[in-house]
Design a protein around this motif. Structure first.
Motif, PDB file in Angstrom:
ATOM      1  N   ARG A   1       0.823  -1.221   0.000  1.00  0.00           N
ATOM      2  CA  ARG A   1       0.000   0.000   0.000  1.00  0.00           C
ATOM      3  C   ARG A   1       0.855   1.269   0.000  1.00  0.00           C
ATOM      4  O   ARG A   1       0.598   2.203  -0.765  1.00  0.00           O
TER       5      ARG A   1
ATOM      6  N   GLY B   1       1.047   3.744  -3.059  1.00  0.00           N
ATOM      7  CA  GLY B   1       0.508   5.065  -2.764  1.00  0.00           C
ATOM      8  C   GLY B   1       1.528   6.170  -2.965  1.00  0.00           C
ATOM      9  O   GLY B   1       1.219   7.229  -3.535  1.00  0.00           O
TER      10      GLY B   1
ATOM     11  N   ILE C   1      -4.040   7.908   2.005  1.00  0.00           N
ATOM     12  CA  ILE C   1      -3.643   6.532   1.682  1.00  0.00           C
ATOM     13  C   ILE C   1      -2.355   6.109   2.387  1.00  0.00           C
ATOM     14  O   ILE C   1      -2.252   4.976   2.870  1.00  0.00           O
TER      15      ILE C   1
END
Length: 394
Positions: free
Chosen positions: A8, A12, A189
Motif C-alpha cells: 500500500r 501510494g 492513503i
C-alpha cells in the motif's frame, strides 16, 4: 516467505509522485523557454536560476533528513513539503521577471528539500529485503509516467491555444489540479512507519559506511560535469526544433525514463547497482554527443537516451543508500547525498550557462559527454567498492 515488493505504501507513494510530477512537468519544460522568450533571460541567468534552485533542495534535505531521523516519524514532514510545493509552483502564472521565476523555483525546491529525505526513508522502510532496486525503479517509473502526462498536456495546450505568453501562463495555473490530487493520495492513503530513534547526538560522518561515501563521491563528480533538462530544452531550440514541438521531445524523454526505470532496477538487484549506474553514466555521455551534433535528429536521439539516464541516476543511488545506510540514519544519509549533489549542480549549471554564452552550446555538450564517458569507465572498474549487506526488513 518473501514479501511482495509492492504494498500500500509503495503504490501510494508512487501514485503521489505520479500526480506531483504531472503538475511539475506541465511547468518545467516551459520555464526555460518562458524565461528566454518572454522574460529575455540569458543562458547564464537561466543556469544560475536552476543552480540556485538545486542548491535550495540541498540546503534543506540534510536538515530535514536529520530531523526526521531524530523524530522517529516521516509522514508529517512529507505532507508539509508536498503541500508547500504544490501551492508555490502555480504562482509562475503571475511572474513578470526572471527574479520572480527564480523566487518561485527556489521556493518549490525548498519544499522538495523538506520532503525528499523523509519520503525516501519512508519508501526504504516499506521495502522488503532484496527488492530496493525494483522498488526505487517502480517509484522512478511512476515519476516518469506522471512527467510524461504532464509534458504531453503542456504540448497539447500549446498546440491548441498557440505559443503565446497567455498560453504559458494558463498552463502554469492549471498545474494546481494534479497537485491537489497528489496531496489527497498522500494524506488519505499513506501510513507512517514509526520507529524508535537513536538518542539525539551529534552526527558523525563515520556512522555511515564507506560504500555510501564512494557513491556520494562519484555522483558529486558526475553532477559537476553534467547539465540538467533546462539546457537540453534550450539546445533543442538551438538545433532548430520549433517551440511547440519541444514539449513533445521532452515527453519522449519522460517516456523512456518511465519505460526503463523498472528494468534498470531489476537488473541492478541481480547484477549490481554500481555496474548499472556506470551504464547510466555512459548513456548520458552518448545523449550529450547526439545533442552536440546540431541536428533535429540529434535532439530526438538525445532526449530518448537522456530518458534512460534519468531512469537510473537517482533511483540507483537511492537504492544503494537504502541497502547500506543504518536504519535510523537513512534520512540523514539521503540528506548528505542530496546536499553534496546539489552543491555540485549549482556549480555545474552556473558554469554551463557561462560556457554557452561565451563559447557556444557545442563545446558545452562535448565537455559533458567526454567527462561522463570517463566517469562511466572509472565507476565500472571500481564497482566492487559498492558491495554491501542490506539491513532492510524481510
Amino acid at each position: 516467505m518473501k514479501k511482495a515488493p509492492l504494498n500500500r505504501n509503495i503504490v501510494g507513494l508512487g501514485a503521489n509522485s505520479f500526480f506531483t510530477d504531472f503538475s511539475t512537468e506541465m511547468i518545467l519544460p516551459l520555464l526555460p523557454l518562458f524565461l528566454e522568450r518572454f522574460l529575455h533571460a540569458t543562458k547564464t541567468q537561466i543556469g544560475i536560476i536552476e543552480g540556485l534552485a538545486e542548491l535550495s533542495v540541498a540546503l534543506l534535505i540534510a536538515l530535514s533528513g536529520f530531523y526526521s531521523d531524530r523524530l522517529g516519524r516521516r509522514k508529517g514532514i512529507v505532507v508539509f513539503g508536498y503541500g508547500l510545493s504544490n501551492l508555490i509552483k502555480p504562482l509562475a502564472f503571475f511572474a513578470q521577471s526572471a527574479t520572480m521565476i527564480m523566487t518561485i523555483r527556489i521556493g518549490d525546491r525548498l519544499a522538495k528539500g523538506i520532503r525528499v529525505a523523509p519520503r525516501d526513508a519512508l519508501i526504504s522502510a516499506s521495502t522488503p529485503k532484496g527488492s530496493s532496486g525494483f522498488v526505487f525503479g517502480f517509484h522512478k517509473m511512476m515519476d516518469g509516467a506522471g512527467a510524461l502526462v504532464g509534458s504531453l498536456s503542456a504540448f497539447a495546450l500549446l498546440w491548441w491555444l498557440g505559443e503565446s505568453e497567455t498560453t504559458f501562463r494558463t498552463i502554469f495555473a492549471l498545474s494546481i489540479i494534479p497537485g491537489l490530487i497528489s496531496m489527497a493520495i498522500l494524506i488519505f492513503i499513506i501510513t507512517d512507519v514509526p520507529f524508535t530513534p537513536s538518542p539525539a547526538k551529534r552526527f558523525r560522518p563515520s556512522a555511515l559506511p564507506a560504500q555510501f561515501y564512494w557513491l556520494v563521491g562519484f555522483q558529486t563528480l558526475f553532477s559537476l560535469v553534467a547539465m540538467n533538462y533546462s539546457f537540453m530544452i534550450l539546445k533543442a531550440g538551438d538545433n532548430g526544433l520549433s517551440l511547440a514541438i519541444i514539449p513533445l521531445a521532452y515527453a519522449l524523454y519522460n517516456l523512456t525514463q518511465s519505460f526503463f526505470a523498472i528494468p534498470i532496477g531489476k537488473f541492478a538487484d541481480k547484477f549490481g547497482k554500481a555496474a548499472l549506474l556506470s551504464f547510466v553514466y555512459m548513456a548520458f555521455g552518448l545523449g550529450a554527443i547526439a545533442m552536440s551534433s546540431g541536428s533535429v535528429l540529434g535532439v530526438w536521439l538525445g532526449f530518448a537516451i537522456y530518458g534512460f539516464f534519468a531512469g537510473g541516476f537517482n533511483s540507483l543511488a537511492k537504492a544503494i543508500i537504502s541497502d547500506t545506510a543504518p536504519y535510523d540514519l537513512k534520512a540523514t544519509a539521503y540528506g548528505v547525498y542530496y546536499t553534496s549533489v546539489g552543491i555540485a549542480t549549482l556549480i555545474s549549471l552556473s558554469a554551463a550557462g557561462w560556457i554557452w554564452d561565451s563559447y557556444g552550446s557545442t563545446l558545452l555538450f562535448l565537455i559533458a559527454s567526454i567527462s561522463a564517458v570517463v566517469l562511466a569507465f572509472a565507476l565500472f572498474i571500481m564497482r566492487e567498492k559498492f558491495s554491501h549487506t542490506s539491513d532492510n526488513f524481510s
